[in-house]
Every structure is written in C-alpha cells, then in structure tokens.
Design an enzyme around this catalytic site. Structure first.
Site, short mmCIF file in Angstrom:
data_model
loop_
_atom_site.label_atom_id
_atom_site.label_comp_id
_atom_site.label_asym_id
_atom_site.label_seq_id
_atom_site.Cartn_x
_atom_site.Cartn_y
_atom_site.Cartn_z
CG ASP A 71 24.81 46.21 25.57
OD1 ASP A 71 25.57 45.49 24.91
OD2 ASP A 71 24.53 47.38 25.23
NE ARG A 103 29.58 49.11 25.44
CZ ARG A 103 28.34 49.52 25.67
NH1 ARG A 103 28.11 50.72 26.16
NH2 ARG A 103 27.32 48.72 25.41
CG HIS A 135 30.91 37.61 24.31
ND1 HIS A 135 29.92 38.54 24.52
CD2 HIS A 135 31.44 37.89 23.09
CE1 HIS A 135 29.84 39.34 23.46
NE2 HIS A 135 30.77 38.97 22.59
CB THR A 139 17.09 38.85 14.64
OG1 THR A 139 16.54 40.08 15.14
CG2 THR A 139 16.17 37.72 15.03
CD GLU A 140 18.06 43.05 14.74
OE1 GLU A 140 17.98 42.80 15.96
OE2 GLU A 140 17.13 42.83 13.95
CG ASN A 141 23.64 40.43 18.74
OD1 ASN A 141 23.05 40.08 19.77
ND2 ASN A 141 24.04 41.70 18.58
#
Ligand code: IPE
Ligand code: IPE
Ligand code: MG
Length: 242
Positions: free
Chosen positions: A17, A21, A34, A63-65
C-alpha cells in the site's frame, strides 16, 4: 518467543500500500506510484526468494479496487501483464512458481489468459511460490468456497441440501489455493492498521507487521526488518505457553 526463534516464516503476505501517496508527495500522478511499486515488487520478490521464504502472497488488486478510475485500473492491469511477461527469465532462473488468488472470472480476458499462461509455464518450478492476489477479496474467496462446498455436498448428501452441515475442512478445501499453508506473517506498508479484505480466512493466526514506509520505497532490507520482528513474536494459537 516465536516457537522457532529467528526462523524464516514459510508464508509471508504483503499488502503493498501507499503507491498513490508516494506519487502525490512528489507531485506526480498516482499511476507513477504504481510503476515504482512494480519495481519494489521485483526487489522484494528477489529478496524473499534469497531469504528462503517458501510462499509470498502479494496483494495486487482487491475486489474493491474497481471503484477507482478506469484509467488507474487499466494502468494497474497493464503493469500486471508487464510484470508477468518481463520476469519470465527471473522465474526460470530462480525456479519461482506463479499462482493466482482471487476471482479470475471477473478479470479482463487478456489478463486472465496472461495469468493462466504464467501459472502454467511455472507450475513445475520448486522454488518460492509467488501468489498474486488479483481481483482478490477475503469475503469473496470465502463466499466462492462456501458455494462450491455447498454444491458438492448437497449433490452427494442423501438428505439433499436440507441435511447439510458444513465444517471448517469443507470450506478450507475450496479456498483458492488450499494446499498453501496459512500465512505466518502479514505485512502492510504505508502505515495503515487494517486488513482491507486480505486473507480473512487464512490470516486467522498470522502475525502482523505494519511498516510506515510507502510501498515504492520498500527494499529487501525492509523485509529483513519485518522478519526480524516476526522472529521475536510468541505465537500461541489460542494455547498457553508451557
Ligand atoms: C496500493 O497503493 C496499490 C493498490 C491498491 C492497487 P494505493 O494505490 O492504494 O496507494 P494509496 O493508499 O492511495 O497511497
Ligand atoms: C489494499 O489497499 C489493497 C491492495 C494493496 C491491493 P487499499 O488502498 O485498496 O485499501 P484501503 O482502501 O486503504 O483500505
Ligand atoms: Mg491504498
């Protein structure tokens, strides 16, 4: 103390993670973060293999990205492709086996094919196993496993579905990679204290290590520090120290 003090954990999971930022802090776009995150992943995979870790699960895309912009999602998927292709020589040299965790049916067809090919090309390699958690969610994995277990059991159960009682082992065997041991250590970078849906079932007794560094800044030395911390933990699994 850890039962085997100083021992290398067999399975390490990493919640990679802080890419966004990292980029924002440098006045860059998130996608640049990334890209740097991919470089960090390569460094850490190499270090983990050298340290004798047997399984490394990398939380790459949840699955939330999908809630992110199409541009960011597309960029991450492109990087996954690049990583799988670009590292083939490394896998061969180091006998690294690639595996996937997550819902492959929900992935774009080209990415799905890319992963299937990488898994197939490396399936007989006996070095470290790198498990890419891509379109992965802990809840989603459990739901898929329960559905499979339920379908299998109800079809073979004399009383039909009404007579059905699932046990822990019934669910476990339908998880994405049932032969992979539970993670011993879960690392999260970028200073966040939450699981964000990572290895909910398998991580029941994992030791956690939170690093304040953003993922693109991670190196093998940071992994060594995490392992050092792990080596000092006392794992009790609900029992008592005798
Ligand atoms: C992790 O970095 C990569 C993915 C979740 C795909 P983030 O993109 O979440 O970075 P932050 O948390 O916004 O800094
Ligand atoms: C977790 O990070 C997912 C991955 C690292 C792939 P997120 O950035 O998606 O998690 P939240 O939103 O901060 O909980
Ligand atoms: Mg994040």
């Amino acid at each position: 103390m850890n039962t085997e003090t100083g021992s290398v954990p067999a399975h390490v999971g990493i919640i990679m993670d802080g890419n966004g930022r990292w980029a924002r802090g440098r006045g860059m776009v998130r996608t640049q973060g990334h890209l740097e995150g991919l470089k960090a992943a390569k460094r850490v995979v190499k270090a983990a293999s050298d340290m004798g870790i047997s399984y490394l699960t990398l939380y790459t895309f949840s699955t939330e990205n999908w809630k992110r912009t199409a541009e960011e999602v597309g960029f991450i998927m492109g990087l996954v492709k690049q990583y799988l292709r670009g590292e083939l020589d490394f896998y061969r040299e180091n006998r690294v086996r690639i595996r996937h965790a997550g819902d492959s049916e929900g992935l774009p067809p080209d990415i799905r094919r890319e992963i299937e090919d990488a898994c197939e090309d490396t399936r007989n390699f006996t070095g470290m196993q790198v498990i890419l958690a891509l379109n992965y969610g802990g809840r989603d994995e459990i739901i898929r496993a329960v559905n499979r277990a339920w379908m299998f059991k109800s079809s073979g159960s004399p009383g039909g579905a009404g007579n059905l009682r699932l046990r822990e082992g019934d669910i476990r065997q339908y998880l994405d990679n049932p032969d992979v041991p539970d993670p011993d250590l879960i690392v999260r970078t970028a200073g966040e204290f939450r699981t964000s849906n990572f290895l909910l079932w398998e991580g029941a007794y994992a030791e956690y290590y939170i690093s304040g560094k953003f993922w693109p800044d991670w190196t093998g030395e940071d992994l060594a520090l995490a392992l050092q911390s792990y080596g000092k933990r006392e794992r009790r699994f609900g029992g008592i120290r005798v």
